[in-house]
Design a protein around this motif. Structure first.
Motif, PDB file in Angstrom:
ATOM      1  N   LEU B  16     -24.842   4.006  18.102  1.00 45.43           N
ATOM      2  CA  LEU B  16     -25.882   2.697  18.345  1.00 45.43           C
ATOM      3  C   LEU B  16     -26.642   2.009  17.193  1.00 45.43           C
ATOM      4  O   LEU B  16     -26.293   0.435  17.084  1.00 45.43           O
ATOM      5  CB  LEU B  16     -27.181   3.174  18.924  1.00 45.43           C
ATOM      6  N   ALA B  17     -26.307   2.640  15.988  1.00 44.07           N
ATOM      7  CA  ALA B  17     -26.288   2.080  14.947  1.00 44.07           C
ATOM      8  C   ALA B  17     -25.260   1.327  13.962  1.00 44.07           C
ATOM      9  O   ALA B  17     -25.206   0.455  13.668  1.00 44.07           O
ATOM     10  CB  ALA B  17     -26.635   3.104  13.792  1.00 44.07           C
ATOM     11  N   SER B  18     -23.566   1.214  14.817  1.00 42.05           N
ATOM     12  CA  SER B  18     -22.806   1.050  14.625  1.00 42.05           C
ATOM     13  C   SER B  18     -22.369  -0.615  15.083  1.00 42.05           C
ATOM     14  O   SER B  18     -21.441  -0.947  14.758  1.00 42.05           O
ATOM     15  CB  SER B  18     -21.344   2.162  14.702  1.00 42.05           C
ATOM     16  N   SER B  19     -23.384  -0.543  16.168  1.00 36.34           N
ATOM     17  CA  SER B  19     -22.951  -1.787  16.992  1.00 36.34           C
ATOM     18  C   SER B  19     -24.178  -2.465  16.854  1.00 36.34           C
ATOM     19  O   SER B  19     -24.126  -3.243  17.611  1.00 36.34           O
ATOM     20  CB  SER B  19     -22.379  -1.299  18.278  1.00 36.34           C
ATOM     21  N   LEU B  20     -25.510  -2.517  16.367  1.00 33.59           N
ATOM     22  CA  LEU B  20     -25.870  -3.491  16.136  1.00 33.59           C
ATOM     23  C   LEU B  20     -25.996  -4.668  15.956  1.00 33.59           C
ATOM     24  O   LEU B  20     -24.816  -5.221  14.851  1.00 33.59           O
ATOM     25  CB  LEU B  20     -26.881  -2.626  14.704  1.00 33.59           C
ATOM     26  N   PRO B  21     -26.986  -5.553  16.132  1.00 34.09           N
ATOM     27  CA  PRO B  21     -26.110  -6.781  16.384  1.00 34.09           C
ATOM     28  C   PRO B  21     -26.112  -7.501  14.501  1.00 34.09           C
ATOM     29  O   PRO B  21     -27.607  -6.975  13.874  1.00 34.09           O
ATOM     30  CB  PRO B  21     -26.877  -8.050  17.543  1.00 34.09           C
ATOM     31  N   ARG B  22     -25.842  -8.279  13.834  1.00 27.64           N
ATOM     32  CA  ARG B  22     -26.116  -8.740  13.119  1.00 27.64           C
ATOM     33  C   ARG B  22     -27.028  -9.889  13.640  1.00 27.64           C
ATOM     34  O   ARG B  22     -26.259 -10.979  14.923  1.00 27.64           O
ATOM     35  CB  ARG B  22     -24.967  -9.279  12.025  1.00 27.64           C
ATOM     36  N   PRO B  23     -27.576 -10.381  12.467  1.00 23.73           N
ATOM     37  CA  PRO B  23     -28.609 -10.859  12.658  1.00 23.73           C
ATOM     38  C   PRO B  23     -28.364 -12.373  12.736  1.00 23.73           C
ATOM     39  O   PRO B  23     -27.751 -13.124  11.924  1.00 23.73           O
ATOM     40  CB  PRO B  23     -29.982 -10.745  10.992  1.00 23.73           C
ATOM     41  N   ALA B 252     -18.457 -13.520   5.661  1.00 23.48           N
ATOM     42  CA  ALA B 252     -18.778 -12.795   6.460  1.00 23.48           C
ATOM     43  C   ALA B 252     -19.188 -13.704   7.466  1.00 23.48           C
ATOM     44  O   ALA B 252     -19.847 -13.400   8.624  1.00 23.48           O
ATOM     45  CB  ALA B 252     -19.575 -12.341   6.686  1.00 23.48           C
TER      46      ALA B 252
END
Lengths: 313, 530
Positions: B16-23, B252
């Protein structure tokens, strides 16, 4: 207990007074003039003097301290010399990112460091122990900004999993909030993990030599139960103490971490205020940090009674 | 004890953490929001009270000017529809464009303009010169105002349209009536963007929104002149004090435009196909080695000349821009290269880099070994680098150096002291001047040499002052050029200060952004995102 809490809370008043006086005095002695910074390069000395007067900086030290102290007693931290905003508003704007960063760091650090320290003590002298202690040395030795840059490069630029900078307020949702904090909290937490893991290991090594641990094992209890229920509870007081002391480490580290990850928190506000000589802001933040530290120590002292029923206040 | 469920739970957490959306903003909103990293923090937002460049840069979005300087350095009408000057040059009458509105919906009236000009002229050096010859500044009717002078001031329109801070921004009368030495706390503008005060977090963020009722001029935009057509709905300034963070954010895609990437990071940015890099301001900057003319040893012109004779600008420039030769030029003068009035008259002494000549001058000056107290700000990369070169240079020619390594805030205070260096004064410090300010003497206080009234160091060189007066009075371009040549020569002879070279800086932006122009101010009109 209630009497103890009240006594401790009352004791914070002279502490805050002394802190306030020293901060005010140090800032007055420090070179630099906010009026000159405001006026800019083109201003004449007369212009600078008029701005200084309009900011009240031409008053004697004791008059300024008295005015400031009087306002503090009314709960008014003053107004920023530069932004013209109340210091309380500026702190309120910045407190959520810093609190979030510290809480997430604390959660990551404690949940990692305590098990690591326990396992290292359990396997003392073996590969796991050496790895944990090696990590602890690294965690202490590598500067926060280096860890931050490396993490941002790998996880933000190369893998594009997490944002490279910025803070998403919790109102924007838990996931973006957490995503914006993972890298900074990991960065800030490195030294903290190292500190807690080392203390946990050392304390657990001592506790694991106790007779009652041997008895527990002799009774046939599982390794996890012996380590985490019996031994860890008795080793908890030094660990909790070091977690509390580490709050100061976190406050200091937050300054660098917030800069590296462009998080608009109190750490950056402090640095900006110092560079600009924004005295009311610096004084307000230092008082807040001091009060927080005093409060954390009180909470830790109170937690001793939960961890060790023999302790009474 | 760990079991299979705990293990799977922990694994899921990691995933879940690895796929957290970027704000991120939604794509539609993102296209209409320009995320910009400014050169510094917007710590206050009163462009008359606080004259820092970053305040000026934000203010040009929010407040409009009567005139705006274009890319040819000429003032063009902006809020003014027409002006008329009497034959004797003493009475200027201005008429405002119809339909101008403040951000609160009120019309821009002459009385607003008069109040704004009164506040501005109390703080601006050129404004103070106009006040000195002013008979009356008054509103004739809602759209007409008049300025009556005792003697002609040919550079009046330049004063109203110059880019140097403080600019003559037009504010509502009730705000413009604020004491010029006190900060305004209401930000009702007249320009193409409104200031979102509630979203302002000093030190972190400032937000500007397109003002739908702004009426751009019909001409194409050119610097502060012409049609200021804003193509995005929102501009977010994100303050990033750490250049490495800004570089990472730009790569980024978290920001769109970075005003001032440091030279060290430019190769990295140039290697990224999603990022474009270009010169920010063709007028660049002029480095300065500022000496105290009141105290030994620099009270002696021969000691000052010794510094000029020995100084090698290449050393200073390489210290700040490295090997990038596109970023600097030698500058045997005090004015911005490649501008109409640029001159090198009298600048020969800066071309020799002759240490022996410098030592000879010191000997002739009778230098007695007084320490040179160098105030070197370590928190500014430019002054820090300059300082290291200077210490080496001064020691090489035989001056005794006493380095005060400090921060810019302390330099800013200590340089105001006229006391001897040993009693809290100073001998020299480094700074730099924006090239836009140095195209002529109009808004260039550090070239002035009127003793006590001059900029820090307080040079007293009547020849310099005479030439400046001649320039202000010049009626033709030829007269202006003559005055400038005489000024450069006199300033070099008396060594008002030692120029350490002319240098440029880069700006960087995402390839998806178009319309970014070179100029002294990073303006957003004409800039769009795809």
């Amino acid at each position: 207990m209630l009497g103890f809490i009240l006594r401790r809370l009352l004791a914070t008043i002279p502490v805050m007074l002394v802190v306030g006086f020293f901060v005010f005095g140090l800032l007055s002695l420090a070179p630099g003039d906010p009026a000159a910074i405001v006026a800019g390069d083109q201003a004449s000395p007369e212009d600078v003097q008029r701005i200084r007067a309009s900011l009240g900086l031409d008053q004697p030290f004791l008059v300024r301290f008295g005015t400031w102290g009087g306002r503090i007693l009314q709960g008014d931290l003053g107004t920023s010399l530069f932004t013209n905003l109340p210091v309380t508003t500026m702190i309120a704007q910045r407190i959520q990112p810093t609190l979030s960063l510290m809480l997430v760091t604390l959660a990551i650090a404690v949940s990692l460091a305590v098990p690591l320290g326990v396992v290292a003590a359990w396997r003392a002298g073996r590969l796991v122990d050496r790895c944990v202690m090696g990590f602890a040395v690294l965690g202490f030795s590598v500067p926060v900004f280096v860890v931050g840059y490396v993490l941002a490069y790998v996880f933000a630029i190369k893998l594009a999993w997490l944002p490279a900078q910025g803070y998403a307020p919790i109102e924007a949702g838990v996931r973006p909030w957490l995503a914006s904090l993972i890298l900074p909290a990991t960065t800030l937490g490195c030294a903290y993990v190292a500190l807690i893991a080392r203390v946990t290991r050392a304390t657990m090594l001592e506790v694991l030599q106790q007779d009652y641990v041997r008895t527990a094992r002799a009774k046939g209890l599982g390794q996890g139960t012996v380590l985490f229920l019996h031994a860890l509870k008795n080793a908890a007081i030094p660990i909790v103490t070091v977690i509390g002391i580490g709050i100061a480490l976190l406050i200091g580290g937050a300054v660098v971490t917030e800069t590296v990850f462009a998080i608009p928190g109190l750490g950056r506000l402090t640095v900006d205020a110092i560079l600009r000589r924004d005295y009311p802001v610096i004084q307000g933040i230092v008082l807040l940090f001091s009060f927080t530290y005093v409060l954390v120590n009180l909470v830790i002292d109170l937690s001793y009674t939960l961890l060790d029923p023999r302790i009474r206040y | 004890m760990l079991n299979r469920r705990h293990f799977l739970g922990a694994g899921a957490g990691t995933l879940l953490a690895s796929s957290l959306p970027r704000p991120a903003l939604s794509s539609g909103a993102a296209d209409k929001t320009l995320r910009f990293v400014p050169q510094a923090n917007l710590a206050n937002f009163d462009p008359i009270w606080g004259t820092q460049m970053v305040v000026r840069n934000a203010a040009v979005l929010v407040w409009d000017l009567l005139y705006g300087v274009d890319a040819t350095l000429k003032p063009q009408r902006q809020m003014v529809e027409a002006e008329e000057v009497s034959a004797d040059g003493l009475t200027w009458t201005f008429r405002l464009r119809p339909g101008l509105k403040f951000h609160d919906g009120e019309p821009v009236l002459s009385r607003d303009v008069v109040a704004s000009l009164e506040r501005w002229s109390a703080r601006d050096p050129m404004g103070q010169m106009i006040r000195a010859v002013q008979v009356e500044l008054s509103a004739v009717d809602d759209r007409t105002f008049r300025w009556v002078l005792r003697r002609p001031f040919p550079k009046l329109l330049l004063a109203l349209g110059k880019t140097t801070s403080p600019c003559a921004f037009i504010m509502p009368e009730r705000i413009a009536r604020t004491d010029p030495f006190k900060q305004i706390n209401e930000y009702v503008g007249s320009g193409p963007m409104t200031f979102a005060r509630t979203e302002w977090i000093p030190g972190a963020r400032a937000v500007f929104e397109r003002f739908a009722h702004y009426q751009p001029r019909p001409e194409p935009a050119s610097w502060l002149a012409g049609g200021k057509r804003v193509l995005v709905e929102r501009v977010e300034w994100q303050v990033m004090p750490d250049p490495a963070t800004a570089a990472a954010a730009l790569q980024a895609g978290e920001i769109d435009w970075w005003e001032n990437p440091i030279p060290d990071l430019v190769p990295l940015l140039k290697g990224n196909p999603a990022v474009k890099v270009g010169i920010a301001d063709p007028l660049g900057n002029i480095g300065s080695f500022r000496m105290n003319h009141l105290q030994p040893p620099f009270d002696n012109v021969k000691v000052r000349r010794a510094v000029l004779a020995a100084l090698n600008q290449q050393d200073y420039m390489r210290a700040i821009v490295g090997d990038d030769d596109d970023l600097w030029k030698p500058l045997p003068g005090f004015f911005t290269p490649d501008t109409p009035l640029y001159t090198e008259a009298g600048g020969g002494i800066l071309k020799g880099h002759d240490l022996d000549a410098a030592r000879k001058l010191l000997s002739e000056a009778g230098y007695k070994g007084e320490p040179v107290v160098c105030l070197l700000a370590q928190d500014q990369p430019i002054t820090k680098a300059f300082g290291e070169v200077t210490v080496d240079l001064l020691q090489k020619i035989g001056l005794k150096v006493d380095v005060v390594a400090t921060d810019w805030g302390t330099v800013g205070t200590r340089r105001t002291s006229k006391a001897p260096p040993a009693s809290g004064g100073w001998s020299m410090f480094h700074t730099w001047h924006g090239g836009a300010d140095c195209v002529n003497p109009a808004a260039y206080p550090s070239i002035r040499a009127n003793g006590d009234k001059a900029w820090f160091g307080w040079p007293n060189l009547p020849g310099v002052e005479t030439s400046i007066t001649d320039w202000f009075d010049a009626a033709t371009p030829e007269d202006e050029r003559k005055a400038m040549a005489a000024l450069n020569t006199a300033a070099m002879d008396g060594v008002v200060y030692a120029p350490t070279g002319f240098f440029l800086s880069y700006q960087a932006w995402r390839a998806s952004v178009s319309g970014i122009r070179r100029g002294p101010i990073p303006v957003v009109w004409g800039v769009s995102k795809s």
